[in-house]
Enzyme design. Structure first.
Site, PDB file in Angstrom:
ATOM      1  N   HIS A  38      -3.733   6.493  13.951  1.00 31.26           N
ATOM      2  CA  HIS A  38      -3.398   5.178  14.503  1.00 31.26           C
ATOM      3  C   HIS A  38      -2.017   4.734  14.024  1.00 31.26           C
ATOM      4  O   HIS A  38      -1.179   4.299  14.811  1.00 31.26           O
ATOM      5  CB  HIS A  38      -4.476   4.180  14.072  1.00 31.26           C
ATOM      6  N   ARG A  39      -1.750   4.865  12.693  1.00 34.03           N
ATOM      7  CA  ARG A  39      -0.469   4.409  12.164  1.00 34.03           C
ATOM      8  C   ARG A  39       0.659   5.312  12.645  1.00 34.03           C
ATOM      9  O   ARG A  39       1.724   4.854  12.999  1.00 34.03           O
ATOM     10  CB  ARG A  39      -0.512   4.345  10.623  1.00 34.03           C
ATOM     11  N   LYS A  76      -2.803  14.459   9.596  1.00 34.80           N
ATOM     12  CA  LYS A  76      -3.268  13.086   9.843  1.00 34.80           C
ATOM     13  C   LYS A  76      -2.181  12.281  10.571  1.00 34.80           C
ATOM     14  O   LYS A  76      -2.457  11.632  11.572  1.00 34.80           O
ATOM     15  CB  LYS A  76      -3.659  12.406   8.533  1.00 34.80           C
ATOM     16  N   PHE A  98      -6.980   7.778   2.248  1.00 35.78           N
ATOM     17  CA  PHE A  98      -7.410   6.621   1.446  1.00 35.78           C
ATOM     18  C   PHE A  98      -8.468   5.854   2.232  1.00 35.78           C
ATOM     19  O   PHE A  98      -8.821   6.235   3.348  1.00 35.78           O
ATOM     20  CB  PHE A  98      -6.211   5.729   1.090  1.00 35.78           C
ATOM     21  N   GLY A  99      -8.937   4.780   1.639  1.00 38.88           N
ATOM     22  CA  GLY A  99      -9.816   3.839   2.338  1.00 38.88           C
ATOM     23  C   GLY A  99     -11.024   4.497   2.987  1.00 38.88           C
ATOM     24  O   GLY A  99     -11.809   5.201   2.341  1.00 38.88           O
ATOM     25  N   ASP A 138      -0.822  -4.200  10.386  1.00 39.69           N
ATOM     26  CA  ASP A 138      -2.175  -4.591   9.999  1.00 39.69           C
ATOM     27  C   ASP A 138      -3.089  -3.557  10.638  1.00 39.69           C
ATOM     28  O   ASP A 138      -2.908  -3.186  11.792  1.00 39.69           O
ATOM     29  CB  ASP A 138      -2.522  -5.991  10.482  1.00 39.69           C
ATOM     30  N   SER A 139      -3.996  -3.049   9.846  1.00 40.26           N
ATOM     31  CA  SER A 139      -4.794  -1.942  10.351  1.00 40.26           C
ATOM     32  C   SER A 139      -6.226  -2.088   9.882  1.00 40.26           C
ATOM     33  O   SER A 139      -6.529  -2.901   9.002  1.00 40.26           O
ATOM     34  CB  SER A 139      -4.198  -0.617   9.862  1.00 40.26           C
ATOM     35  N   ASN A 143       0.838  -1.199   0.000  1.00 42.38           N
ATOM     36  CA  ASN A 143       0.000   0.000   0.000  1.00 42.38           C
ATOM     37  C   ASN A 143       0.876   1.253   0.000  1.00 42.38           C
ATOM     38  O   ASN A 143       1.516   1.588   0.990  1.00 42.38           O
ATOM     39  CB  ASN A 143      -0.910  -0.063   1.241  1.00 42.38           C
TER      40      ASN A 143
HETATM   41  P1  ITT Z   1      -1.105  -4.206   2.952  1.00 39.07           P
HETATM   42  O1  ITT Z   1      -1.738  -5.421   3.569  1.00 39.07           O
HETATM   43  O2  ITT Z   1      -0.355  -4.474   1.679  1.00 39.07           O
HETATM   44  O3  ITT Z   1      -0.285  -3.392   3.916  1.00 39.07           O
HETATM   45  P2  ITT Z   1      -3.802  -3.139   2.911  1.00 39.07           P
HETATM   46  O4  ITT Z   1      -4.365  -1.861   2.336  1.00 39.07           O
HETATM   47  O5  ITT Z   1      -4.506  -4.413   2.566  1.00 39.07           O
HETATM   48  O6  ITT Z   1      -2.266  -3.183   2.489  1.00 39.07           O
HETATM   49  P3  ITT Z   1      -4.396  -3.723   5.699  1.00 39.07           P
HETATM   50  O7  ITT Z   1      -4.455  -5.192   5.514  1.00 39.07           O
HETATM   51  O8  ITT Z   1      -3.686  -3.169   6.916  1.00 39.07           O
HETATM   52  O9  ITT Z   1      -3.716  -2.954   4.454  1.00 39.07           O
HETATM   53  O10 ITT Z   1      -5.871  -3.214   5.631  1.00 39.07           O
HETATM   54  C1  ITT Z   1      -6.162  -2.038   6.152  1.00 39.07           C
HETATM   55  C2  ITT Z   1      -7.443  -1.501   5.551  1.00 39.07           C
HETATM   56  O11 ITT Z   1      -8.052  -0.722   6.610  1.00 39.07           O
HETATM   57  C3  ITT Z   1      -7.128  -0.536   4.428  1.00 39.07           C
HETATM   58  O12 ITT Z   1      -7.166  -1.154   3.168  1.00 39.07           O
HETATM   59  C4  ITT Z   1      -8.223   0.504   4.636  1.00 39.07           C
HETATM   60  O13 ITT Z   1      -9.409   0.037   4.097  1.00 39.07           O
HETATM   61  C5  ITT Z   1      -8.385   0.546   6.148  1.00 39.07           C
HETATM   62  N1  ITT Z   1      -7.465   1.542   6.720  1.00 39.07           N
HETATM   63  C6  ITT Z   1      -6.331   1.312   7.425  1.00 39.07           C
HETATM   64  N2  ITT Z   1      -5.713   2.464   7.731  1.00 39.07           N
HETATM   65  C7  ITT Z   1      -6.459   3.444   7.197  1.00 39.07           C
HETATM   66  C8  ITT Z   1      -6.333   4.838   7.151  1.00 39.07           C
HETATM   67  O14 ITT Z   1      -5.307   5.477   7.681  1.00 39.07           O
HETATM   68  N3  ITT Z   1      -7.265   5.529   6.501  1.00 39.07           N
HETATM   69  C9  ITT Z   1      -8.304   4.916   5.929  1.00 39.07           C
HETATM   70  N4  ITT Z   1      -8.493   3.609   5.894  1.00 39.07           N
HETATM   71  C10 ITT Z   1      -7.585   2.856   6.538  1.00 39.07           C
END
Ligand code: ITT
Length: 198
Positions: free
Chosen positions: A182-183, A177, A154-155, A71-72, A11
């Site tokens: 959290h991150r 941000k 994002f997300g 993991d988030s 990501n």
């Molecule tokens: P990697 O596993 O390759 O790191 P990923 O995007 O799949 O990439 P995760 O498994 O940690 O990452 O999933 C985290 C999801 O949670 C991410 O795709 C978003 O949907 C959400 N998320 C996590 N942190 C976020 C943030 O800072 N802002 C918005 N959404 C977030």
């Protein structure tokens, strides 16, 4: 002495935050792709911490570097902490976030603000050659707004609102941000733990 930190993520949004916060450790920070590692890791843990460790250990087998992995996800209290560890897979991995966010808003339709509490959670694991693994957790508390707002991040950022600012995390600049996310919080904890041992 390891000169490199490899962050086990695909990501690019995460890499920007990571480079800003861990930059002062004085190590080269590479994504898995930049390090030439192409692995499909099955994240089958039951907690954010377990999944972060699974990813860090899997990548560490393929290189001699400090490997970090996170993991988030988003926990919405009214939905029994969904989507939680399934955040990226919620409603399908390839479903656009406009749709995923709208689905969550629909499930919360009519729910009053005080019951819309939510948090972003981030666990980060470190596999340091010759040392015990380290795992830390960071969070940011907030609530799910009535409608999406903002273009940054994002997300789930457009629907996640910060109470003291009354705006979504997608309306914050990357610096704003990072300072409270959290991150960001997990990365700062990890930086403190790593700086004495690497
Ligand atoms: P990697 O596993 O390759 O790191 P990923 O995007 O799949 O990439 P995760 O498994 O940690 O990452 O999933 C985290 C999801 O949670 C991410 O795709 C978003 O949907 C959400 N998320 C996590 N942190 C976020 C943030 O800072 N802002 C918005 N959404 C977030």
């Amino acid at each position: 002495m390891n000169k490199k930190i490899i962050f086990a993520t695909g990501n690019e949004h995460k890499m920007i935050e990571i480079r800003q916060i861990l930059g002062d450790l004085g190590k080269e920070i590479l994504s898995m792709k930049e390090a030439g590692i192409d692995l499909d890791i099955v994240e089958d843990g039951t907690t954010f911490e377990e999944n972060a460790l699974i990813k860090a250990k899997a990548v560490a087998k393929h290189c001699d570097a400090i490997v970090l992995a996170d993991d988030s996800g988003l926990e919405i209290d009214y939905l029994n902490k969904e989507p939680g560890i399934y955040s990226s897979r919620y409603a399908g991995e390839d479903t656009p976030y406009e749709i995923k966010n709208q689905m969550l808003l629909d499930r919360l339709k009519g729910v009053p603000r005080e019951q819309r509490t939510a948090r972003f959670v981030c666990a980060i694991a470190a596999a340091v050659p010759g040392k015990d693994p380290i795992v830390v957790r960071g969070t940011i508390e907030g609530y799910i707004g009535d409608q999406p707002a903002g273009e940054n991040g994002f997300g789930y950022d457009p629907i996640f609102y910060v109470p003291d600012l009354n705006c979504s995390t997608a309306e914050l600049s990357p610096e704003e941000k990072n300072a409270r996310s959290h991150r960001g919080n997990a990365l700062r904890l990890m930086r403190e733990k790593l700086k004495d041992i690497i």
